[in-house]
Design a protein around this motif. Structure first.
Motif, PDB file in Angstrom:
ATOM      1  N   LYS A 170      -8.286 -13.349 -12.989  1.00  0.00           N
ATOM      2  CA  LYS A 170      -7.842 -14.348 -12.017  1.00  0.00           C
ATOM      3  C   LYS A 170      -7.642 -13.715 -10.634  1.00  0.00           C
ATOM      4  N   PRO A 171      -7.894 -14.477  -9.582  1.00  0.00           N
ATOM      5  CA  PRO A 171      -7.630 -13.965  -8.228  1.00  0.00           C
ATOM      6  C   PRO A 171      -6.125 -13.878  -7.960  1.00  0.00           C
TER       7      PRO A 171
ATOM      8  N   MET B  84      -8.569  -6.574  -5.876  1.00  0.00           N
ATOM      9  CA  MET B  84      -7.906  -6.597  -4.573  1.00  0.00           C
ATOM     10  C   MET B  84      -6.821  -5.516  -4.477  1.00  0.00           C
ATOM     11  N   VAL B  85      -6.097  -5.295  -5.563  1.00  0.00           N
ATOM     12  CA  VAL B  85      -5.085  -4.229  -5.559  1.00  0.00           C
ATOM     13  C   VAL B  85      -5.772  -2.876  -5.425  1.00  0.00           C
ATOM     14  N   ARG B  86      -6.880  -2.685  -6.137  1.00  0.00           N
ATOM     15  CA  ARG B  86      -7.632  -1.433  -6.014  1.00  0.00           C
ATOM     16  C   ARG B  86      -8.148  -1.256  -4.586  1.00  0.00           C
ATOM     17  N   CYS B  87      -8.647  -2.316  -3.999  1.00  0.00           N
ATOM     18  CA  CYS B  87      -9.130  -2.270  -2.622  1.00  0.00           C
ATOM     19  C   CYS B  87      -8.005  -1.859  -1.672  1.00  0.00           C
ATOM     20  N   HIS B  88      -6.839  -2.435  -1.863  1.00  0.00           N
ATOM     21  CA  HIS B  88      -5.687  -2.112  -1.026  1.00  0.00           C
ATOM     22  C   HIS B  88      -5.322  -0.628  -1.166  1.00  0.00           C
ATOM     23  N   ARG B  89      -5.306  -0.141  -2.415  1.00  0.00           N
ATOM     24  CA  ARG B  89      -4.978   1.270  -2.655  1.00  0.00           C
ATOM     25  C   ARG B  89      -6.003   2.194  -2.011  1.00  0.00           C
TER      26      ARG B  89
END
Length: 161
Positions: free
Chosen positions: A27-28, A135-140
């Motif tokens: 899920k997004p 998205m969390v991985r992208c942020h990290r």
């Protein structure tokens, strides 16, 4: 004896490896999180468009969205940028920041604002479709890259604001 540190960390990361592991893989991001992030980004974009002296956090919010898009394209390869939206937005931010530092006020023209609006719209669309874990991985990854840049490890094409 002290261990040799590869690079010095500047501040805490927003998300840890555990946040990434426990984020939803299908899920997004929740509607509340998406709206919260996008409000900050659009407020920053509106400030850059209309204010003569936008605050640093306005620049940072818009730059964060562009940097996250860059990470999604270059590091994670989950999307492509054939039209050069990210390149245009990055050059726009860098040029506008340098002009503000030298002139003392914001000087974005309509073409530059449109380039930033296009990048932010692209980021908003991606946030609605990619899973929360991505998205969390992208942020990290983006935060780690910013730390590397601040510690002098720049890649070709990196522009610092």
């Amino acid at each position: 004896m002290k261990r040799k540190v590869k690079y010095q960390k500047r501040g805490l990361l927003t998300y840890s490896h555990f946040h990434e592991m426990f984020a939803d893989p299908v899920k997004p991001l929740s509607q509340d999180k998406r709206v919260s992030y996008l409000i900050k980004i659009y407020e920053g974009l509106d400030a850059l468009d209309s204010m003569m002296h936008p605050e640093d956090h306005h620049w940072q919010n818009v730059a964060d969205a562009v940097n996250m898009l860059t990470t999604l394209v270059t590091d994670m390869a989950v999307m492509e940028d054939p039209a050069g939206v990210i390149r245009d937005a990055t050059k726009t931010l860098h040029g506008a920041w340098k002009r503000e530092q030298s002139l003392g006020y914001n000087t974005l023209d309509e073409v530059e604002v449109e380039a930033l609006r296009t990048a932010v719209a692209e980021y908003a669309a991606v946030m609605e479709t990619l899973p929360e874990r991505a998205m969390v991985r992208c942020h990290r990854l983006t935060e780690k890259r910013m730390q590397e840049i601040l510690n002098g490890k720049r890649r070709e094409g990196d522009l610092v604001i």
